[in-house]
Design a protein around this motif. Sequence first.
Motif, short mmCIF file in Angstrom:
data_model
loop_
_atom_site.label_atom_id
_atom_site.label_comp_id
_atom_site.label_asym_id
_atom_site.label_seq_id
_atom_site.Cartn_x
_atom_site.Cartn_y
_atom_site.Cartn_z
N ALA A 208 0.24 7.36 9.24
CA ALA A 208 1.45 7.02 8.51
C ALA A 208 1.37 5.60 7.98
O ALA A 208 1.82 5.31 6.86
N ILE A 209 0.77 4.71 8.76
CA ILE A 209 0.63 3.32 8.32
C ILE A 209 -0.33 3.22 7.14
O ILE A 209 -0.02 2.63 6.11
N PHE A 210 -1.51 3.87 7.26
CA PHE A 210 -2.52 3.73 6.21
C PHE A 210 -2.11 4.42 4.91
O PHE A 210 -2.51 4.01 3.83
N LEU A 211 -1.29 5.47 5.01
CA LEU A 211 -0.85 6.13 3.79
C LEU A 211 0.01 5.20 2.94
O LEU A 211 0.03 5.30 1.72
N GLY A 212 0.73 4.28 3.58
CA GLY A 212 1.66 3.43 2.83
C GLY A 212 1.15 2.02 2.58
O GLY A 212 1.57 1.38 1.61
N SER A 213 0.26 1.54 3.41
CA SER A 213 -0.20 0.16 3.27
C SER A 213 -1.41 -0.02 4.16
O SER A 213 -1.87 0.93 4.79
N VAL B 83 0.48 7.86 13.98
CA VAL B 83 1.15 6.62 13.60
C VAL B 83 0.25 5.81 12.67
O VAL B 83 0.69 5.29 11.64
#
Lengths: 281, 281, 281, 281, 281
Positions: free
Chosen positions: B45-50, B42
């Motif tokens: 997924a968060i760090f890949l986008g923002s 999770v």
Amino acid sequence: MAHAGLKSPGSEAGLPIQNLMKDRGAMDIATIIGMVTAFALVLLAIFLGSGLVIFIDIPSVAIVVGGVIGVTLINYPLSDMLKVISVAMKTLFPSKDNPTDHIEKLVAFSGLARKEGILALENASQDVNHGFFKKGLQLAVDGLENQAIREILEIETQKLEDRHKLGAEIFTTMGNFGPAMGMIGTLIGLMQMLQTMNDPSSIGPAMAVALLTTFYGAIMANMIFLPMAGKLQNVSAKEIFANELIMEGILAINNGENPRVVEQKLHAFIAPKLRKSNFDK
Amino acid sequence: MAHAGLKSPGSEAGLPIQNLMKDRGAMDIATIIGMVTAFALVLLAIFLGSGLVIFIDIPSVAIVVGGVIGVTLINYPLSDMLKVISVAMKTLFPSKDNPTDHIEKLVAFSGLARKEGILALENASQDVNHGFFKKGLQLAVDGLENQAIREILEIETQKLEDRHKLGAEIFTTMGNFGPAMGMIGTLIGLMQMLQTMNDPSSIGPAMAVALLTTFYGAIMANMIFLPMAGKLQNVSAKEIFANELIMEGILAINNGENPRVVEQKLHAFIAPKLRKSNFDK
Amino acid sequence: MAHAGLKSPGSEAGLPIQNLMKDRGAMDIATIIGMVTAFALVLLAIFLGSGLVIFIDIPSVAIVVGGVIGVTLINYPLSDMLKVISVAMKTLFPSKDNPTDHIEKLVAFSGLARKEGILALENASQDVNHGFFKKGLQLAVDGLENQAIREILEIETQKLEDRHKLGAEIFTTMGNFGPAMGMIGTLIGLMQMLQTMNDPSSIGPAMAVALLTTFYGAIMANMIFLPMAGKLQNVSAKEIFANELIMEGILAINNGENPRVVEQKLHAFIAPKLRKSNFDK
Amino acid sequence: MAHAGLKSPGSEAGLPIQNLMKDRGAMDIATIIGMVTAFALVLLAIFLGSGLVIFIDIPSVAIVVGGVIGVTLINYPLSDMLKVISVAMKTLFPSKDNPTDHIEKLVAFSGLARKEGILALENASQDVNHGFFKKGLQLAVDGLENQAIREILEIETQKLEDRHKLGAEIFTTMGNFGPAMGMIGTLIGLMQMLQTMNDPSSIGPAMAVALLTTFYGAIMANMIFLPMAGKLQNVSAKEIFANELIMEGILAINNGENPRVVEQKLHAFIAPKLRKSNFDK
Amino acid sequence: MAHAGLKSPGSEAGLPIQNLMKDRGAMDIATIIGMVTAFALVLLAIFLGSGLVIFIDIPSVAIVVGGVIGVTLINYPLSDMLKVISVAMKTLFPSKDNPTDHIEKLVAFSGLARKEGILALENASQDVNHGFFKKGLQLAVDGLENQAIREILEIETQKLEDRHKLGAEIFTTMGNFGPAMGMIGTLIGLMQMLQTMNDPSSIGPAMAVALLTTFYGAIMANMIFLPMAGKLQNVSAKEIFANELIMEGILAINNGENPRVVEQKLHAFIAPKLRKSNFDK
């Protein structure tokens, strides 16, 4: 011969409030703490973003609260509905039953019955406040056989459970119809908004108002009725548990079993770390 | 005559941590691995986008976490709630019960009891660490009949199951109220946003913040409480299974059955490929 | 006296693949046909509207697939999780049990036992490949009474069912957490998109990417794990059914019942049109 | 001695269509009327707003219908799936069982058995068309005791129920996967639309097409499979009910009970207003 | 000997309306009050925001109401459907059963039977209006043994429960299909709107119309069918409860038990505060 025990109200819903205070323990503060916490946090979230005023709309309250009450009246006979208030009391003032106390008394009675005979329990039962316990002892003193005692006490426990279940069911039903009425209110608001979209700037606030009933429904369901139904089930489970324990104890006493065996049997009901034997010396 | 076995804590929630370490096996790493994996993915997924920063909002955490705790306090008596922590321990340190070990011991005891009499089990039971096993043996040594032993051991197993079920239920309840409180938080944010849509550029971020509570609720439910409730049920099922196996074994021993028959009966509990007979030579 | 039958693996999960091939029938092509059909149609729908490329996103796959595995590891002990693969095999290679074959054998054995005595079944049981069938016959040959045989075989069937149920439950759990992890992934993508809505033209594709995890979760749940859990339950029901039929047959044989009555009793298990009597001439 | 009754197909799925017509009553027109009504109203709603043409899209049909079939093939063994068609027949041609006819026959037989002995039922059973009824009578004529007859007839009824339940389950499964495949199709369409939002005027129609699979899934589930699963359960419940009534009657006859008592016992199965006694004159 | 009691209709669905009025108590006003309240509040919410006219659309009514009826006809045999109206009556005119009256009568009968013999109940039973009560007394007077009486009365109660359950199920099914048909209607309207989005000003009203079927479905389910199914279950539970109480009483009477014990046994069915003993003087 007095059958007073049979009339004693025992641990039943619908008692006048003074009796409640006597029969039941200190208020279960968890219910209060929980409700205060949850509502305080919701209010906090509201005040951090805006005033409370946009969350209050009387017609929305009316359709959700009134609608849920109306629908529940369709669902349950009037007489059952009226019991809801006294049932709700149970979640605040649960019975102060303590299984280890019951076990200690039952083991002592079993010793007494073996020494002085079953009739000696008639006097001993004066100290027992628990209605079901008293009735069970009385049946044994009256000379009924175990089969008959078990039948009567099992019916009594079963029907107590049925009455409790009905109470929890009413709360669950109210919890389920809350979001349903909320959705109906939101649909009404949404359709009215969609029919009159002349002014784009009014769309947002109109939709916010439409969502209010959904919000009220969610609050009613998840922060009041469903958790109270849950607590009622838990409070009920504890009473049923006590009845089962008491019944097994009385049957063993009536059977003339050894106090040590009675204790072992009753200890099986409770967690190992709560077991304190009177025979380990 | 010592009844120490009856007081031994056995495999029960709420023990001090050292005892846990002794009584239970190596930590069940699956729980840890699973939680680390799921949260790492999770976060990825968060760090890949923002950055993580847009996913952290203290009031949103407060309404979901605090709200769930509050609502659960309405739902369960305070005393049950306090047991949650020791219950959670169970999912990390499950009992190291191994059914084949129990079977081997029971078959050996059945041979011993046939050769030297049931009283010979008094000494033999010293090596048994399993509280329920020890209590069962003691009941047989004490000379109770099979009917009485079965009754006591069945009540004990039933009540153990009830206590476990309550623990799993609290976790399930927290898992169910998580998304509910998340939705309430999102509704609050949504209505506040809709009331003040002057600045279109602020709609997106405001809605993102509103969705945060739904996100927290989904995480709490699906990545913490519901799977932990599931593991608790599985851990409990294994303990119940062991108790049933042990009970059948002790009853067969007390019945004076042939060790070979005892073994056949107990082998029926486990998968064929795990069955290793001591009588195939 | 050899007890080889008791060690024979029987129809149990976790066998080496060669044994599987021997013990089980032809692969159940329905599973393969179904999966190929369903996925082919989804791919077709994708290719008719666009290329496959917009439906592939590695981080989205990671959060859904990895997240479900992680969450399932929290939910089930590691040892149970490892059995999943051999359990999945069961859905592809179901046991080739045919109830009419069992009935024919049991009726023949019942005739044999009445003519030559129960011990004659020792040799006859050599031809029986079904582990449970063999064990049951052996118990009868060993001279156990019906009550004891029924107890052992019922425990065996019950525990087999429990093990199967656990397998199906793991698949169901994975099927349920699939959409949950998909929703969490979509929430993350949605919040990231809402925070950065500077460029309106990027909203569509960003939202499409956010929906990908929901899509993966739906595929995982509805096209893989839930239907496989369903098939596992069906395969298990067939094995349990065979065990029940065999148990009733063996008990009737051990009871010395008339072969015609045995046949009538066992025919009750199957549909009327499958009943072929050996006594209608 | 002929055992023809045991082979007679009785009221079982999978019969050739001619037999169906003979064994079963007039087609249950409710199924047809219901389906025609529901579909006519949906078509009416469609034609009032637009032509039918925008509601027909072959690839959308393929993914929902084909996908559901594929997924159901993963879920159920091929052999069970093939029985679906004959099972569906049951919802159209339910058995013409009439409980009052059975009661009248059973009471008559009980009088006959008391007057002329149980063997007199051999001839009387010629007129009985109901396979289960015939088998039960034959078992009594063959001289089996009540315990054995009850065992056989209970297994037969239980297994009949299991087979029926499987049929209803397949329909329910198809009903549940319908909306799931519909959602997958809609997700595909939605993501493709979101990736290519250059032309705003195409968004509406593209989204309409995306919604088509959801529409098909909802139709399949709610207007075909779920109500048919429901009817199948009802038809099955009626057959099980008849079997239970017949079994109790045959056991009472075999017990040599007074016809009046037999009638009272069997009347307990049906509503008071349907009870017509032959003994009130 | 007259068996009139066996033919008396008792408390069963499907009676002509005059009988209903005689057999049943005052109309349960809760159903009426509830429905009026709920609908009045919905109308109020509608009139506060707009006129009623935008909430009325005949084709939308047709697809939801007609569709639900059609789908329910697929789900239930025609004969069961026709009983729905008389079943609905039950929710308005519930039986005026009062358990304390039954207990008083049963205790009196038990005294009578001990003094004058069981045959004395033949005359006494003339005053009993309750069909099940009358039948039970008649069975005892006819000289049947307790085992036979219990069997007959348990079957009668079980089958009554099954018939009631079917009635509640039909309402629940209609309640479940309501929102489903509503969603299908909304999908149709939505797709038609999306295909023809030339005029932006028409989007709002078109969508409002599309939502109407969802609104109707929610009203039908949550304000009519589901709560009526709920009340039916409650009314049924009260009748089943009375039957159980009466059965236990008749069995105790037939057993020749002491009136005081009979009273104690029957008091176990009701809440302690309702227990009024005739023996406490």
